[in-house]
Design an enzyme around this catalytic site. Structure first.
Site, PDB file in Angstrom:
ATOM      1  CB  SER A  72      -9.199   9.067  72.545  1.00 38.07           C
ATOM      2  OG  SER A  72      -8.592  10.330  71.420  1.00 38.07           O
ATOM      3  CE  LYS A  94      -6.039  12.152  72.963  1.00 37.13           C
ATOM      4  NZ  LYS A  94      -7.532  12.380  72.543  1.00 37.13           N
ATOM      5  CE1 TYR A 123     -11.842  12.851  74.987  1.00 32.46           C
ATOM      6  CE2 TYR A 123     -13.022  11.691  73.273  1.00 32.46           C
ATOM      7  CZ  TYR A 123     -11.638  11.601  73.355  1.00 32.46           C
ATOM      8  OH  TYR A 123     -10.222  11.280  73.425  1.00 32.46           O
ATOM      9  CB  VAL A 164     -10.995   8.030  66.154  1.00 33.99           C
ATOM     10  CG1 VAL A 164     -11.434   9.307  67.220  1.00 33.99           C
ATOM     11  CG2 VAL A 164      -9.941   7.970  65.961  1.00 33.99           C
TER      12      VAL A 164
HETATM   13  O1  DON Z   1      -5.631  12.947  68.255  1.00 28.88           O
HETATM   14  C1  DON Z   1      -6.213  11.945  67.291  1.00 28.88           C
HETATM   15  O2  DON Z   1      -7.232  12.896  66.464  1.00 28.88           O
HETATM   16  C2  DON Z   1      -6.233  10.700  67.692  1.00 28.88           C
HETATM   17  N1  DON Z   1      -5.373  10.380  67.111  1.00 28.88           N
HETATM   18  C3  DON Z   1      -6.694  10.218  69.035  1.00 28.88           C
HETATM   19  C4  DON Z   1      -8.568  10.253  68.955  1.00 28.88           C
HETATM   20  C5  DON Z   1      -9.302   9.561  70.194  1.00 28.88           C
HETATM   21  O3  DON Z   1      -9.181   8.334  69.769  1.00 28.88           O
HETATM   22  C6  DON Z   1     -10.220  10.529  69.946  1.00 28.88           C
HETATM   23  N2  DON Z   1     -11.411   9.479  71.323  1.00 28.88           N
HETATM   24  N3  DON Z   1     -12.361   8.977  71.099  1.00 28.88           N
END
Ligand code: DON
Length: 572
Positions: A75, A78, A252, A270
């Site tokens: 993420s 983003k 978040y 993540v």
């Molecule tokens: O959309 C997802 O599930 C992952 N590719 C990215 C999510 C993510 O890193 C959320 N952040 N903490």
């Protein structure tokens, strides 16, 4: 010499390195959380990996631990994709597809803003998927290429995709698929959701290191310019937008507590990475795979809390000192221009010079500092005939400063004191202000000089002219200061060995290296001595100026030369 520099550098940088080494050792003992495994490939990571990197806005990197180990950006991609969309499409278009409202919910929540029908913000998955669709390119291949170009320019090296993580998420990312189809249903995305998700999953799978992310964060700290490569990736106006949503939504449902305690715009992924940005100073990245229930790296949070508290990096700590914009001010009775003046002129300037005030500004001009500067200017104007504002030490003027200065020029028009500007166009740092003045009918009437000395000299000339210091144009040898006191016979002797020369404004009389075979005596006008400024192309700096009398468009001098005398006293 290099060895000495190397030692000095090591000693100076040690405090930050020592702190990071100690922090890394302490936080290594922190347990809790576990690596994300909802993307099966991510769950295979070694949970003990732990790196911290700090990059400064001029590209210095401090690092400790596993800072070169590759991991997927997830993420943290983003905010950069959002910045790219803003850069390519502009705010109005992007805002139609994604809002800027924090949800206070998990990153993968399936909610849309009911009024505008768009995802709440670009940091949650729904918003990021809508932003991914905005990546330009006619084919999917081109869009992937453009996305990789973006991240490579941010890292300052070529980056690639971790195919295993990408495939793993492609096979298991059903929730994101649900989000994409829901947005297709509400017309927030228009293309095939699988194609849009393909790009989104790939952007999350870009391989980076802790150092790469610190540089990317420092690019945001540096107004969008990569400190390693010097490449401008984002306009500063869009960096502000990116940092704003990172501040309110980047962590978040932990964003509020993070903003309160750490106080730096941030983004977590993540895979266990967190970036934090202190605008104007540093970018930070911490990598440690175990994450908490909100999806944020446990050690990452701890490290950022400690760095923020140790170095007082909360964005709302006030470091601005608007008062320091005024470096000093003085009057022309105490400080004169470099121009050589006659005793009579010096005496007059000693009594009348207080009518000229010089104000030296410094630092950055923005609303607060410019308001201070202009208030001081108008205070000086109350008892001055001329107020010179010297911008030599001002390194930046924002739009608000330009507007205020143009308004000040307008308000001083017709007042008893004349506003005079110096050192505005030394280089391009104050171009916006130069343009704003040129474009405004009031601004362009402000007299401008290349430096404070030239401005001061002009003001002095005005005072002298006001006191009738012009000497007319007819003169004889006996009228020249140097020859005053000679008998008529001696004057005739001088006249027999000199010859008059007339130069036009801008003529060069002699250059460095010319043979010294003439003796010049200045009779009219002014002469400047200029030297080349090293490392500034053809730029020259005036180091002295002299004149025997008041300025004139033409000036004349006599030289004593080997040639037979050609003339007696000039008149004109
Ligand atoms: O959309 C997802 O599930 C992952 N590719 C990215 C999510 C993510 O890193 C959320 N952040 N903490």
């Amino acid at each position: 010499m290099d060895a000495i520099r190397g030692t000095a550098k090591a000693e100076l940088t040690a405090p930050v390195e020592a702190f990071l080494a100690d922090l890394h050792a302490r936080v290594s003992k922190v347990t809790g959380g576990s690596p994300a495994d909802y993307i099966p490939e991510l769950g295979k990571v070694d949970p003990s990996l732990f790196g911290i990197a700090i990059a400064t806005v001029d590209g210095q990197i401090y690092e400790v631990g596993d800072t070169d180990v590759p991991f997927t950006i997830q993420s943290v991609s983003k905010p950069f994709m959002y910045g790219h969309a803003l850069q390519r499409h502009g705010r109005p278009t992007v805002l139609k597809h994604v809002g800027v409202e924090p949800t206070g919910e998990a990153f993968n929540s399936i909610v849309l803003d009911e009024v505008a029908n768009r995802p709440f913000n670009p940091m949650v998955n729904a918003g990021a998927i809508a932003v991914a669709e905005m990546m330009p390119g006619d084919t999917q291949e081109q869009r992937i290429g453009n996305m990789l170009d973006l991240f490579s320019s941010l890292a300052g090296r070529r980056l690639g995709i971790d195919e295993a993580v990408f495939r793993s998420e492609l096979e298991t990312g059903h929730r994101n698929r649900a989000i994409a189809y829901m947005m297709l249903n509400t017309a927030m995305i228009e293309r095939d959701p699988n194609e849009v998700l393909d790009l989104y999953f790939r952007q999350c799978s870009v391989n980076v290191s802790c150092c790469d992310l610190a540089i990317m964060a420092a690019t945001l700290a540096n107004d969008g310019t990569n400190p390693l490569t010097g490449k401008a990736v984002f306009d500063a106006q869009y960096v502000r937008d990116m940092l704003t949503v990172m501040n309110s939504c980047g962590m978040y449902d932990y964003a509020g507590e993070w903003a309160y305690e750490v106080g730096m715009p941030a983004k977590s992924g993540v895979s266990g990475c967190i970036i934090a940005v202190m605008p104007g100073q540093i970018g930070i990245c911490v990598y440690s795979p175990p994450i908490d229930t909100q999806g944020n790296s446990v050690r990452g949070i701890r490290v950022c809390q400690e760095i923020s508290s140790e170095f007082e990096l909360h964005a709302f700590n006030n470091r601005t000192n608007v008062r320091s914009v005024v470096r000093r001010d003085y009057r022309a009775d105490l400080v004169r221009s470099n121009r050589l003046r006659t005793l009579e002129e010096r005496n007059l300037l000693a009594t009348e010079g207080h009518k000229v005030a010089v104000l030296e500004a410094q630092g950055a001009l923005f609303f607060g500092s410019t308001e201070q500067l202009l208030r001081k200017t108008s205070a000086l104007a109350a008892d001055s005939r001329y107020v010179v504002v010297d911008f030599k030490r001002v390194h930046q003027a924002d739009t608000s400063a330009c507007k205020l200065i143009v308004r000040a020029a307008k308000s001083m028009e017709g007042s008893a004191a004349e506003l005079v500007f110096a050192s505005l166009a030394e280089d391009d740092r104050l171009d916006p202000l130069v343009r704003a003045l040129a474009e405004s009918q009031h601004g362009h009437r402000v007299r401008q000089f290349r430096d404070a000395d030239a401005a001061l000299e002009w003001c002095e000339d005005q005072l002298l002219a006001g006191a009738n210091f012009n000497h007319g144009t007819k003169f004889a040898v006996s009228e020249i200061n140097l020859f005053k006191g000679l008998s008529p016979g001696e004057c005739r002797l001088v006249e027999s060995v000199i010859r008059p020369l007339v130069f036009e404004r801008g003529d060069v009389i002699m250059r460095e290296g010319d043979e010294a075979k003439l003796f010049f005596v200045l009779a009219r006008g002014t002469v400047s001595v200029q030297i080349k400024v090293h490392g500034k192309g053809n730029r020259k700096k005036r180091v002295a100026r002299s004149a025997p009398a008041s300025p004139s468009a033409r000036w004349r001098c006599w030289t004593a030369a080997a040639a037979p005398p050609t003339s007696s006293p000039m008149s004109g």
